[in-house]
Design an enzyme around this catalytic site. Structure first.
Site, PDB file in Angstrom:
ATOM      1  N   GLY A 123       0.818  -1.217   0.000  1.00  0.00           N
ATOM      2  CA  GLY A 123       0.000   0.000   0.000  1.00  0.00           C
ATOM      3  C   GLY A 123       0.848   1.262   0.000  1.00  0.00           C
ATOM      4  N   THR A 180       0.362   3.902  -3.078  1.00  0.00           N
ATOM      5  CA  THR A 180      -0.346   4.951  -3.817  1.00  0.00           C
ATOM      6  C   THR A 180      -1.612   5.410  -3.097  1.00  0.00           C
ATOM      7  OG1 THR A 180       0.450   3.847  -5.813  1.00  0.00           O
ATOM      8  CG2 THR A 180      -1.201   5.558  -6.127  1.00  0.00           C
ATOM      9  N   GLU A 214      11.786  -4.451  -7.686  1.00  0.00           N
ATOM     10  CA  GLU A 214      10.462  -4.408  -8.316  1.00  0.00           C
ATOM     11  C   GLU A 214      10.589  -4.078  -9.808  1.00  0.00           C
ATOM     12  OE1 GLU A 214       6.538  -2.245  -6.788  1.00  0.00           O
ATOM     13  OE2 GLU A 214       7.902  -0.857  -7.725  1.00  0.00           O
TER      14      GLU A 214
HETATM   15  C1  LIG Z   1      -3.924  -1.987 -12.057  1.00  0.00           C
HETATM   16  C2  LIG Z   1      -3.043  -1.212 -11.147  1.00  0.00           C
HETATM   17  C3  LIG Z   1      -2.410  -1.829 -10.093  1.00  0.00           C
HETATM   18  C4  LIG Z   1      -1.637  -1.106  -9.194  1.00  0.00           C
HETATM   19  N1  LIG Z   1      -1.104  -1.720  -8.085  1.00  0.00           N
HETATM   20  C5  LIG Z   1      -0.560  -0.963  -7.104  1.00  0.00           C
HETATM   21  C6  LIG Z   1      -0.207  -1.556  -5.845  1.00  0.00           C
HETATM   22  O1  LIG Z   1      -0.343  -2.759  -5.635  1.00  0.00           O
HETATM   23  N2  LIG Z   1       0.259  -0.728  -4.866  1.00  0.00           N
HETATM   24  C7  LIG Z   1       0.409   0.619  -5.043  1.00  0.00           C
HETATM   25  O2  LIG Z   1       0.839   1.290  -4.118  1.00  0.00           O
HETATM   26  N3  LIG Z   1       0.108   1.191  -6.232  1.00  0.00           N
HETATM   27  C8  LIG Z   1      -0.371   0.430  -7.252  1.00  0.00           C
HETATM   28  N4  LIG Z   1      -0.731   1.016  -8.453  1.00  0.00           N
HETATM   29  C9  LIG Z   1      -0.585   2.458  -8.611  1.00  0.00           C
HETATM   30  C10 LIG Z   1       0.451   2.849  -9.635  1.00  0.00           C
HETATM   31  O3  LIG Z   1       1.735   2.679  -9.108  1.00  0.00           O
HETATM   32  C11 LIG Z   1       0.126   4.292 -10.045  1.00  0.00           C
HETATM   33  O4  LIG Z   1      -1.082   4.272 -10.799  1.00  0.00           O
HETATM   34  C12 LIG Z   1       1.230   4.931 -10.804  1.00  0.00           C
HETATM   35  O5  LIG Z   1       2.367   5.077 -10.002  1.00  0.00           O
HETATM   36  C13 LIG Z   1       0.812   6.299 -11.345  1.00  0.00           C
HETATM   37  O6  LIG Z   1       0.214   7.083 -10.331  1.00  0.00           O
HETATM   38  P1  LIG Z   1      -1.224   7.745 -10.565  1.00  0.00           P
HETATM   39  O7  LIG Z   1      -2.126   6.710 -11.108  1.00  0.00           O
HETATM   40  O8  LIG Z   1      -1.649   8.435  -9.340  1.00  0.00           O
HETATM   41  O9  LIG Z   1      -0.978   8.801 -11.718  1.00  0.00           O
HETATM   42  P2  LIG Z   1      -0.644  10.348 -11.521  1.00  0.00           P
HETATM   43  O10 LIG Z   1       0.485  10.516 -10.569  1.00  0.00           O
HETATM   44  O11 LIG Z   1      -1.905  11.076 -11.265  1.00  0.00           O
HETATM   45  O12 LIG Z   1      -0.124  10.711 -12.990  1.00  0.00           O
HETATM   46  C14 LIG Z   1      -1.003  10.780 -14.106  1.00  0.00           C
HETATM   47  C15 LIG Z   1      -0.181  10.956 -15.371  1.00  0.00           C
HETATM   48  O13 LIG Z   1       0.580  12.171 -15.279  1.00  0.00           O
HETATM   49  C16 LIG Z   1       1.960  11.895 -15.425  1.00  0.00           C
HETATM   50  N5  LIG Z   1       2.716  12.780 -14.512  1.00  0.00           N
HETATM   51  C17 LIG Z   1       2.440  13.066 -13.214  1.00  0.00           C
HETATM   52  N6  LIG Z   1       3.354  13.917 -12.734  1.00  0.00           N
HETATM   53  C18 LIG Z   1       4.240  14.171 -13.736  1.00  0.00           C
HETATM   54  C19 LIG Z   1       5.431  14.964 -13.865  1.00  0.00           C
HETATM   55  N7  LIG Z   1       5.901  15.684 -12.835  1.00  0.00           N
HETATM   56  N8  LIG Z   1       6.078  14.961 -15.057  1.00  0.00           N
HETATM   57  C20 LIG Z   1       5.602  14.249 -16.102  1.00  0.00           C
HETATM   58  N9  LIG Z   1       4.497  13.470 -16.043  1.00  0.00           N
HETATM   59  C21 LIG Z   1       3.831  13.422 -14.875  1.00  0.00           C
HETATM   60  C22 LIG Z   1       2.146  10.432 -15.056  1.00  0.00           C
HETATM   61  O14 LIG Z   1       3.275   9.888 -15.714  1.00  0.00           O
HETATM   62  C23 LIG Z   1       0.836   9.817 -15.554  1.00  0.00           C
HETATM   63  O15 LIG Z   1       0.946   9.486 -16.915  1.00  0.00           O
HETATM   64  C24 LIG Z   1      -1.457   0.293  -9.400  1.00  0.00           C
HETATM   65  C25 LIG Z   1      -2.054   0.917 -10.499  1.00  0.00           C
HETATM   66  C26 LIG Z   1      -2.850   0.195 -11.352  1.00  0.00           C
HETATM   67  C27 LIG Z   1      -3.539   0.914 -12.490  1.00  0.00           C
END
Ligand SMILES: Cc1cc2nc3c(=O)[nH]c(=O)nc-3n(C[C@H](O)[C@H](O)[C@H](O)COP(=O)(O)OP(=O)(O)OC[C@H]3O[C@@H](n4cnc5c(N)ncnc54)[C@H](O)[C@@H]3O)c2cc1C
Length: 391
Positions: free
Chosen positions: A127, A129, A249
């Protein structure tokens, strides 16, 4: 033998790969298709991998694991994907365990690791995100406040995959308010939460339905009591502990992407040889051959970077740049191969029974998780090339 002394030279990688393939052959496309339709968890597949000891590959022998190298662990994940199976159901165990192994106390390791290695306890949930902070992990808002011999956890996580199929959750939460720390990375702590005790007493799990079968969830913490003895390492140092596991990872997920790319290339090659249109196999046309050949070259190049990252990791050398590049290049290679495979199959690529559309949906995830492509590029730009910080 110590982990650092492990190398592919003293492991029979061919034998490991063959054993994984033999196990995966018992879980054909039909098995995955049925689960995909229902969005159901591959319980039997995960149990079989656990019983065979594959998920305990990186746990040292003294704790009941196989004590294999990162190269061997990567080969296991690659073969799972190359066989058409989906390691996303259980890959977290391999890398989240590392935080406990490297930073847990002797008592914590003795208590948890043998049970994880035997499969008695599943450590599948991680956990990190949160809905409001996303990629900006240091901005997370879940709090853990010490009260006697417990911490009281409040807040929310999102995308916590496999939470419903895990006995333990590795959780990062803020123990010191952001305003009270000098460095942004201070004040976060890591806990091992026993989900069996927690459910119904401070934690609720809400499944999120996604475009592929991934068993991901949202977690809500409402005065969840976690014994202080479940704090890993020192309070406030949790972000460093989590970071230290991220290279593992990245490498393991990159290996999964290589496996996916191999599956797509094999599937497309086979189909291109058999499908007759205009009186000859479609694979006789260079317009069909070249995308397959390009995907192959791209996969092989990414595979070299995965190997380089794993080799550095297992001798204990700094490998942040290589692990990130391996993840970036391998995810791009698998996505390019997926697109090529779908195109090679024409209309049949969209039919469930070919498994191409399912694997296509599954491999797309790795452009976004566990770290999105932009964040890797940003890491390389700033930490390797010395460009100015953008955030
Ligand atoms: C199916 C699935 C399983 C997952 N499993 C886990 C899990 O088990 N545990 C866990 O903790 N997390 C998990 N995640 C979360 C995952 O790690 C995040 O979705 C990922 O790190 C992106 O974060 P976000 O979705 O909040 O996107 P955001 O941070 O909101 O970003 C959205 C978009 O904007 C871009 N962006 C944001 N900031 C910048 C910047 N400064 N410069 C350029 N581009 C930027 C990103 O690259 C992305 O394309 C999972 C996600 C999914 C979809």
């Amino acid at each position: 033998m110590a982990q650092a002394e492990r190398s592919p030279a003293n492991e029979d990688l061919a034998q490991i790969r063959e054993s994984v393939r033999a196990l995966c052959a018992k879980f054909p496309g039909e098995y995955w298709r049925d689960l995909d339709r229902e969005r159901a968890y591959p319980t039997e597949f995960v149990a079989a991998l656990t019983q065979a000891g594959f998920l305990a590959a990186l746990i040292p022998e003294e704790y009941g694991g196989s004590g294999l190298s990162m190269t061997a662990a990567a080969a296991i994940m690659e073969e799972i994907q190359a066989s058409g199976c989906n390691g996303a159901a259980c890959h977290a165990q391999m890398y989240t365990m590392g935080t406990l192994l490297r930073h847990g106390s002797a008592a914590q390791k003795a208590r948890w690791l043998p049970a994880i290695a035997s499969g008695e306890l599943r450590l599948q949930a991680f956990g990190v995100t949160e809905p409001t902070s996303g990629s900006d992990t240091l901005n997370l808002r879940t709090t853990a406040v010490r009260e006697g011999d417990h911490y009281i956890i409040n807040g929310q996580k999102i995308w916590t995959s496999r939470a419903e199929h895990s006995d333990l959750l590795l959780l990062i939460a803020r123990t010191t308010p952001r305003e009270a720390v000098t460095r942004r990375s201070d004040g976060l702590s890591v806990f091992l939460v026993d989900m069996r005790l927690a459910q119904g007493t401070g934690i609720s799990i809400i499944p999120i339905r996604t475009m592929m079968n991934h068993a991901t969830t949202e977690l809500f913490f409402d005065d969840l009591r976690v014994p202080a003895e479940n704090l890993i390492g020192e309070e406030g140092q949790g972000f460093r502990y989590i970071l230290s596991g991220m290279n593992a990872e990245r490498i393991l997920i990159a290996a999964e992407c290589i496996g996916d790319a191999k599956w797509f290339i094999a599937k497309a090659t086979g189909y291109a040889k058999e499908r007759i249109v205009f009186g000859r196999p479609i694979g006789q046309n260079q317009g069909v051959q070249f995308p397959i050949a390009r995907a192959y070259a791209q996969m092989r190049a990414a595979e070299l970077m995965v190997g380089a990252a794993a080799a550095l990791y297992e001798v204990g050398r700094e490998c942040g740049a290589e692990a990130n590049m391996a993840k970036l290049l391998a995810a791009d290679a698998s996505w390019a191969a997926a697109d090529m495979c779908l195109q090679t199959h024409g209309g049949f690529g969209f039919a469930e029974e070919f498994d191409v559309e399912r694997k296509f949906r599954e491999t797309r995830l790795y452009q976004t998780a566990p770290i999105s492509t932009n964040l890797i590029l940003s890491y390389l730009a700033e930490h390797v090339l010395g460009l100015p910080r953008s955030y």
